[in-house]
Design a protein around this motif. Structure first.
Motif, PDB file in Angstrom:
ATOM      1  N   TYR A  49       0.835  -1.212   0.000  1.00 16.49           N
ATOM      2  CA  TYR A  49       0.000   0.000   0.000  1.00 16.49           C
ATOM      3  C   TYR A  49       0.868   1.259   0.000  1.00 16.49           C
ATOM      4  O   TYR A  49       0.546   2.243  -0.673  1.00 16.49           O
ATOM      5  CB  TYR A  49      -0.937  -0.009   1.210  1.00 16.49           C
ATOM      6  CG  TYR A  49      -1.944   1.104   1.195  1.00 16.49           C
ATOM      7  CD1 TYR A  49      -2.918   1.171   0.213  1.00 16.49           C
ATOM      8  CD2 TYR A  49      -1.913   2.110   2.156  1.00 16.49           C
ATOM      9  CE1 TYR A  49      -3.843   2.194   0.181  1.00 16.49           C
ATOM     10  CE2 TYR A  49      -2.833   3.139   2.137  1.00 16.49           C
ATOM     11  CZ  TYR A  49      -3.797   3.172   1.155  1.00 16.49           C
ATOM     12  OH  TYR A  49      -4.703   4.199   1.127  1.00 16.49           O
ATOM     13  N   GLY A  50       1.982   1.238   0.729  1.00 13.17           N
ATOM     14  CA  GLY A  50       2.902   2.386   0.736  1.00 13.17           C
ATOM     15  C   GLY A  50       3.526   2.632  -0.629  1.00 13.17           C
ATOM     16  O   GLY A  50       3.665   3.777  -1.066  1.00 13.17           O
ATOM     17  N   LEU A  51       3.900   1.549  -1.315  1.00  7.54           N
ATOM     18  CA  LEU A  51       4.490   1.715  -2.650  1.00  7.54           C
ATOM     19  C   LEU A  51       3.462   2.226  -3.658  1.00  7.54           C
ATOM     20  O   LEU A  51       3.790   3.047  -4.532  1.00  7.54           O
ATOM     21  CB  LEU A  51       5.097   0.390  -3.121  1.00  7.54           C
ATOM     22  CG  LEU A  51       6.361  -0.050  -2.388  1.00  7.54           C
ATOM     23  CD1 LEU A  51       6.767  -1.448  -2.831  1.00  7.54           C
ATOM     24  CD2 LEU A  51       7.488   0.933  -2.592  1.00  7.54           C
ATOM     25  N   SER A  53       0.907   4.142  -2.897  1.00  9.25           N
ATOM     26  CA  SER A  53       0.727   5.556  -2.553  1.00  9.25           C
ATOM     27  C   SER A  53       1.876   6.397  -3.098  1.00  9.25           C
ATOM     28  O   SER A  53       1.671   7.508  -3.592  1.00  9.25           O
ATOM     29  CB  SER A  53       0.651   5.736  -1.035  1.00  9.25           C
ATOM     30  OG  SER A  53      -0.487   5.090  -0.507  1.00  9.25           O
ATOM     31  N   PHE A  54       3.084   5.864  -3.031  1.00  8.02           N
ATOM     32  CA  PHE A  54       4.245   6.587  -3.555  1.00  8.02           C
ATOM     33  C   PHE A  54       4.139   6.749  -5.070  1.00  8.02           C
ATOM     34  O   PHE A  54       4.428   7.821  -5.609  1.00  8.02           O
ATOM     35  CB  PHE A  54       5.519   5.826  -3.192  1.00  8.02           C
ATOM     36  CG  PHE A  54       6.771   6.485  -3.663  1.00  8.02           C
ATOM     37  CD1 PHE A  54       7.247   7.628  -3.055  1.00  8.02           C
ATOM     38  CD2 PHE A  54       7.488   5.951  -4.729  1.00  8.02           C
ATOM     39  CE1 PHE A  54       8.410   8.235  -3.500  1.00  8.02           C
ATOM     40  CE2 PHE A  54       8.641   6.550  -5.180  1.00  8.02           C
ATOM     41  CZ  PHE A  54       9.115   7.698  -4.555  1.00  8.02           C
ATOM     42  N   LYS A  55       3.707   5.702  -5.750  1.00  2.75           N
ATOM     43  CA  LYS A  55       3.576   5.764  -7.205  1.00  2.75           C
ATOM     44  C   LYS A  55       2.522   6.787  -7.625  1.00  2.75           C
ATOM     45  O   LYS A  55       2.681   7.472  -8.634  1.00  2.75           O
ATOM     46  CB  LYS A  55       3.218   4.385  -7.759  1.00  2.75           C
ATOM     47  CG  LYS A  55       3.171   4.332  -9.258  1.00  2.75           C
ATOM     48  CD  LYS A  55       2.868   2.939  -9.750  1.00  2.75           C
ATOM     49  CE  LYS A  55       2.789   2.964 -11.270  1.00  2.75           C
ATOM     50  NZ  LYS A  55       2.404   1.665 -11.805  1.00  2.75           N
ATOM     51  N   THR A  59       2.665  11.491  -1.159  1.00  2.00           N
ATOM     52  CA  THR A  59       3.870  11.290  -0.353  1.00  2.00           C
ATOM     53  C   THR A  59       3.559  11.195   1.137  1.00  2.00           C
ATOM     54  O   THR A  59       4.220  10.438   1.846  1.00  2.00           O
ATOM     55  CB  THR A  59       4.884  12.417  -0.601  1.00  2.00           C
ATOM     56  OG1 THR A  59       4.257  13.665  -0.330  1.00  2.00           O
ATOM     57  CG2 THR A  59       5.392  12.389  -2.018  1.00  2.00           C
ATOM     58  N   GLN A  61       0.859   9.912   2.636  1.00  2.00           N
ATOM     59  CA  GLN A  61       0.363   8.560   2.901  1.00  2.00           C
ATOM     60  C   GLN A  61       1.484   7.535   2.768  1.00  2.00           C
ATOM     61  O   GLN A  61       1.560   6.584   3.537  1.00  2.00           O
ATOM     62  CB  GLN A  61      -0.784   8.228   1.941  1.00  2.00           C
ATOM     63  CG  GLN A  61      -1.449   6.907   2.194  1.00  2.00           C
ATOM     64  CD  GLN A  61      -2.243   6.885   3.490  1.00  2.00           C
ATOM     65  OE1 GLN A  61      -2.732   7.910   3.953  1.00  2.00           O
ATOM     66  NE2 GLN A  61      -2.346   5.725   4.081  1.00  2.00           N
ATOM     67  N   SER A  62       2.357   7.741   1.790  1.00  2.00           N
ATOM     68  CA  SER A  62       3.470   6.830   1.578  1.00  2.00           C
ATOM     69  C   SER A  62       4.395   6.816   2.793  1.00  2.00           C
ATOM     70  O   SER A  62       4.822   5.753   3.250  1.00  2.00           O
ATOM     71  CB  SER A  62       4.250   7.233   0.330  1.00  2.00           C
ATOM     72  OG  SER A  62       5.390   6.423   0.172  1.00  2.00           O
ATOM     73  N   GLN A  63       4.722   8.001   3.337  1.00  2.00           N
ATOM     74  CA  GLN A  63       5.576   8.087   4.524  1.00  2.00           C
ATOM     75  C   GLN A  63       4.924   7.417   5.734  1.00  2.00           C
ATOM     76  O   GLN A  63       5.597   6.726   6.505  1.00  2.00           O
ATOM     77  CB  GLN A  63       5.900   9.545   4.847  1.00  2.00           C
ATOM     78  CG  GLN A  63       6.939  10.159   3.941  1.00  2.00           C
ATOM     79  CD  GLN A  63       8.282   9.467   4.126  1.00  2.00           C
ATOM     80  OE1 GLN A  63       8.711   9.202   5.231  1.00  2.00           O
ATOM     81  NE2 GLN A  63       8.935   9.164   3.009  1.00  2.00           N
TER      82      GLN A  63
END
Length: 93
Positions: A49-51, A53-55, A59, A61-63
């Motif tokens: 899910y973090g990856l 969000s990063f894509k 940022t 949410q990714s962090q």
């Protein structure tokens, strides 16, 4: 005291282990300590899910997901250590 030679030492018979396949071993270990696979699944889910969000460019949410991943890894490690302690305590008895 007897002056005769000591009795011969005979080695104890070796234990016989049955062939255990990967699936059988995985199921046995999961039953012994079910929190480790659960922690692994949580870690992979949070990482995925973090990856994503990063894509997508989110940022913040990714962090947050990367920090949550660290917590999930810590939980998995603690569950692994806890399982080792429980197994060691069982083998002592």
């Amino acid at each position: 005291m007897a002056a005769g030679p000591p009795p011969p030492l005979r080695p104890s018979p070796l234990p016989v282990f049955s062939e255990e396949g990967f699936g059988d071993k995985f199921l046995r270990k999961t039953r012994e300590n079910p929190l480790v696979p659960l922690g692994c699944l949580c870690t992979v889910g949070i990482l995925t899910y973090g990856l994503i969000s990063f894509k997508r460019g989110n940022t913040r949410q990714s962090q947050l997901m990367m920090r949550a991943r660290i917590l999930a890894q810590g939980f998995t490690f603690a569950a692994l250590l806890g399982g080792m302690v429980v197994t060691a305590m069982k083998s002592r008895k």
